[in-house]
Design a protein around this motif. Structure first.
Motif, PDB file in Angstrom:
ATOM      1  N   HIS A  37       1.060  -1.135  -0.070  1.00 21.62           N
ATOM      2  CA  HIS A  37       0.284   0.086  -0.155  1.00 21.62           C
ATOM      3  C   HIS A  37       1.053   0.895  -0.210  1.00 21.62           C
ATOM      4  N   GLY A  38       0.371   2.023   0.215  1.00 20.68           N
ATOM      5  CA  GLY A  38       0.776   3.311  -0.073  1.00 20.68           C
ATOM      6  C   GLY A  38       1.403   4.004  -1.523  1.00 20.68           C
ATOM      7  N   ARG A  39       1.450   3.547  -2.730  1.00 17.02           N
ATOM      8  CA  ARG A  39       1.262   3.730  -3.971  1.00 17.02           C
ATOM      9  C   ARG A  39       0.307   4.132  -4.535  1.00 17.02           C
ATOM     10  N   GLY A  40      -1.141   3.789  -4.440  1.00 12.46           N
ATOM     11  CA  GLY A  40      -1.841   4.746  -5.044  1.00 12.46           C
ATOM     12  C   GLY A  40      -3.388   4.405  -4.598  1.00 12.46           C
ATOM     13  N   LEU A  41      -4.410   5.365  -5.013  1.00 10.77           N
ATOM     14  CA  LEU A  41      -5.603   5.815  -4.762  1.00 10.77           C
ATOM     15  C   LEU A  41      -6.889   4.155  -5.107  1.00 10.77           C
ATOM     16  N   PHE A  42      -6.320   3.772  -6.550  1.00  7.10           N
ATOM     17  CA  PHE A  42      -8.212   2.098  -6.133  1.00  7.10           C
ATOM     18  C   PHE A  42      -8.171   1.653  -5.056  1.00  7.10           C
ATOM     19  N   ASP A  43      -9.735   1.030  -5.422  1.00  2.00           N
ATOM     20  CA  ASP A  43     -10.144   1.053  -4.197  1.00  2.00           C
ATOM     21  C   ASP A  43      -9.976  -0.101  -3.667  1.00  2.00           C
ATOM     22  N   GLU A  44      -8.325  -1.231  -4.202  1.00  2.00           N
ATOM     23  CA  GLU A  44      -8.343  -1.832  -3.042  1.00  2.00           C
ATOM     24  C   GLU A  44      -7.534  -1.577  -2.179  1.00  2.00           C
ATOM     25  N   GLY A  59     -34.236   8.942   5.203  1.00  2.00           N
ATOM     26  CA  GLY A  59     -34.032   9.267   4.344  1.00  2.00           C
ATOM     27  C   GLY A  59     -33.194   8.576   2.513  1.00  2.00           C
ATOM     28  N   ARG A  60     -33.758   7.457   2.771  1.00  2.00           N
ATOM     29  CA  ARG A  60     -33.596   6.766   1.445  1.00  2.00           C
ATOM     30  C   ARG A  60     -34.584   7.105   0.835  1.00  2.00           C
ATOM     31  N   ILE A  61     -36.016   7.479   1.044  1.00  2.00           N
ATOM     32  CA  ILE A  61     -37.318   8.113  -0.117  1.00  2.00           C
ATOM     33  C   ILE A  61     -36.337  10.189  -0.674  1.00  2.00           C
ATOM     34  N   THR A  62     -36.205  10.448   0.578  1.00  2.00           N
ATOM     35  CA  THR A  62     -35.521  11.819   0.505  1.00  2.00           C
ATOM     36  C   THR A  62     -33.813  11.784  -0.600  1.00  2.00           C
ATOM     37  N   GLY A  63     -33.073  11.212  -0.206  1.00  3.18           N
ATOM     38  CA  GLY A  63     -31.431  11.290  -0.928  1.00  3.18           C
ATOM     39  C   GLY A  63     -30.776  11.402   0.215  1.00  3.18           C
ATOM     40  N   ARG A  64     -31.831  12.661   1.301  1.00  2.00           N
ATOM     41  CA  ARG A  64     -30.848  13.265   2.877  1.00  2.00           C
ATOM     42  C   ARG A  64     -30.248  12.154   3.745  1.00  2.00           C
ATOM     43  N   GLY A  65     -29.307  12.429   3.934  1.00  2.00           N
ATOM     44  CA  GLY A  65     -28.591  11.980   5.137  1.00  2.00           C
ATOM     45  C   GLY A  65     -27.897  11.120   5.024  1.00  2.00           C
ATOM     46  N   ALA A  66     -27.202  10.851   3.409  1.00  2.00           N
ATOM     47  CA  ALA A  66     -25.957  10.039   3.154  1.00  2.00           C
ATOM     48  C   ALA A  66     -25.144  10.742   2.758  1.00  2.00           C
ATOM     49  N   THR A  67     -23.702   9.906   2.808  1.00  2.00           N
ATOM     50  CA  THR A  67     -22.118  11.313   2.656  1.00  2.00           C
ATOM     51  C   THR A  67     -22.725  10.589   0.790  1.00  2.00           C
ATOM     52  N   THR A  68     -22.181  11.316   0.518  1.00  2.00           N
ATOM     53  CA  THR A  68     -22.264  11.509  -1.184  1.00  2.00           C
ATOM     54  C   THR A  68     -21.145  11.743  -2.081  1.00  2.00           C
ATOM     55  N   THR A  69     -19.881  11.676  -1.402  1.00  2.00           N
ATOM     56  CA  THR A  69     -19.221  11.764  -1.588  1.00  2.00           C
ATOM     57  C   THR A  69     -18.054  11.395  -0.849  1.00  2.00           C
ATOM     58  N   THR A  70     -16.953  10.330  -0.764  1.00  2.00           N
ATOM     59  CA  THR A  70     -16.007  10.493  -0.436  1.00  2.00           C
ATOM     60  C   THR A  70     -14.075  10.845  -1.402  1.00  2.00           C
ATOM     61  N   TYR A  71     -13.747  11.763  -0.174  1.00  2.00           N
ATOM     62  CA  TYR A  71     -12.473  11.981  -0.273  1.00  2.00           C
ATOM     63  C   TYR A  71     -11.080  12.068   0.214  1.00  2.00           C
ATOM     64  N   SER A  72      -9.918  11.642  -0.285  1.00  2.00           N
ATOM     65  CA  SER A  72      -8.660  10.543  -0.366  1.00  2.00           C
ATOM     66  C   SER A  72      -7.962  11.092  -0.646  1.00  2.00           C
ATOM     67  N   GLU A  73      -6.620  11.488   0.204  1.00  2.00           N
ATOM     68  CA  GLU A  73      -5.168  11.786  -0.944  1.00  2.00           C
ATOM     69  C   GLU A  73      -3.927  10.948  -0.084  1.00  2.00           C
ATOM     70  N   LEU A  74      -2.882  11.195  -1.134  1.00  2.00           N
ATOM     71  CA  LEU A  74      -1.804  10.668  -0.035  1.00  2.00           C
ATOM     72  C   LEU A  74      -0.650  11.761  -0.609  1.00  2.00           C
ATOM     73  N   LEU A  75      -0.146  12.195   0.299  1.00  2.00           N
ATOM     74  CA  LEU A  75       0.735  13.042   0.583  1.00  2.00           C
ATOM     75  C   LEU A  75       1.376  12.592   1.658  1.00  2.00           C
ATOM     76  N   ARG A  76       2.653  13.580   1.044  1.00  2.00           N
ATOM     77  CA  ARG A  76       3.615  13.193   2.492  1.00  2.00           C
ATOM     78  C   ARG A  76       3.717  14.805   3.152  1.00  2.00           C
ATOM     79  N   PRO A  77       4.991  14.727   4.569  1.00  2.00           N
ATOM     80  CA  PRO A  77       4.734  15.783   5.251  1.00  2.00           C
ATOM     81  C   PRO A  77       5.401  16.577   4.998  1.00  2.00           C
ATOM     82  N   PRO A  78       5.411  17.748   4.795  1.00  4.87           N
ATOM     83  CA  PRO A  78       6.292  19.015   4.120  1.00  4.87           C
ATOM     84  C   PRO A  78       7.945  18.700   4.855  1.00  4.87           C
ATOM     85  N   GLY A  79       8.390  18.744   3.339  1.00  5.55           N
ATOM     86  CA  GLY A  79       9.985  17.968   3.718  1.00  5.55           C
ATOM     87  C   GLY A  79      10.049  16.784   3.481  1.00  5.55           C
ATOM     88  N   GLU A  80       9.413  16.067   3.353  1.00  3.99           N
ATOM     89  CA  GLU A  80       9.598  14.508   3.330  1.00  3.99           C
ATOM     90  C   GLU A  80       9.362  14.611   1.566  1.00  3.99           C
TER      91      GLU A  80
END
Length: 202
Positions: A38-45, A111-132
């Motif tokens: 791990h730590g190479r990419g942001l594919f679903d695996e 929530g299922r009827i109105t579409g409210r309440g569910a997370t609609t997006t998920t965000y991911s990042e693969l970043l190194r600390p500054p200087g690394e």
């Protein structure tokens, strides 16, 4: 193994005053896209991890069938413990999904009827600390999933778009067309701005 662990905890009365979450910080690649570990990419695996939540008043097993992000776990645990969720938290509680008393069941149905309440997006990042220095084999920088569509921004800035319904293995990039591409790009930029505004400590 979890069954034995939970049985031992139950025998000691642990679950009478506890909420338990079992998850992982990342998945593992097994050559799905040419790498191991791990730590190479942001594919679903690498991003798709197990999440099991046990609550004392949950009489039945339920499966949450919408997107849930790791940032949703903390607000969920706080709500289940009766603690106010701080405004700075980005995630959304899914406590009503796992604590299915009468009110929880009504909220889920609504929530299922109105579409409210569910997370609609998920965000991911693969970043190194500054200087690394970022390892040369690292492919991706950021990703966003919305419903069945996904955008991954590669290290060189190139975006690639995936339809996870048609190609769940993410083997066919760039089959997503506009306006979906534009929407993914805009939503990713918004998520990136929020993340930059509330950075974690190194």
């Amino acid at each position: 193994a979890l069954d034995r662990l939970f049985a031992a905890l139950a025998a000691r009365g642990f679950f009478e005053h506890a909420v338990v979450a079992v998850t992982a910080d990342h998945g593992e690649e097994f050559q799905e896209h040419g790498a191991l570990g791990h730590g190479r990419g942001l594919f679903d695996e690498s991003l798709h991890v197990p999440l099991i939540v046990l609550v004392t008043d949950g009489a039945h097993a339920e499966v949450v069938d919408h997107l849930v992000s790791s940032v949703d776990i903390a607000p969920t645990m706080l709500e289940l413990a009766g603690i106010r969720v701080p405004d700075r938290f980005e995630g959304s509680s899914f406590a009503s999904e796992v604590r299915l008393d009468t009110w929880g069941r009504l909220r889920r149905a609504f929530g299922r009827i109105t579409g409210r309440g569910a997370t609609t997006t998920t965000y991911s990042e693969l970043l190194r600390p500054p200087g690394e220095e970022t390892p040369s084999e690292t492919l991706h920088e950021r990703a966003l999933v919305g419903d069945d569509l996904k955008i991954i921004r590669w290290r060189d800035g190139t975006p690639r778009y995936y339809d996870l319904h048609l190609h769940p293995g993410e083997e066919e990039p760039n089959i997503v067309e506009n306006p979906d591409r534009a929407h993914l790009e805009t939503t990713l930029a918004e998520a990136e701005t929020r993340a930059a505004r509330n950075p974690s400590a190194p």
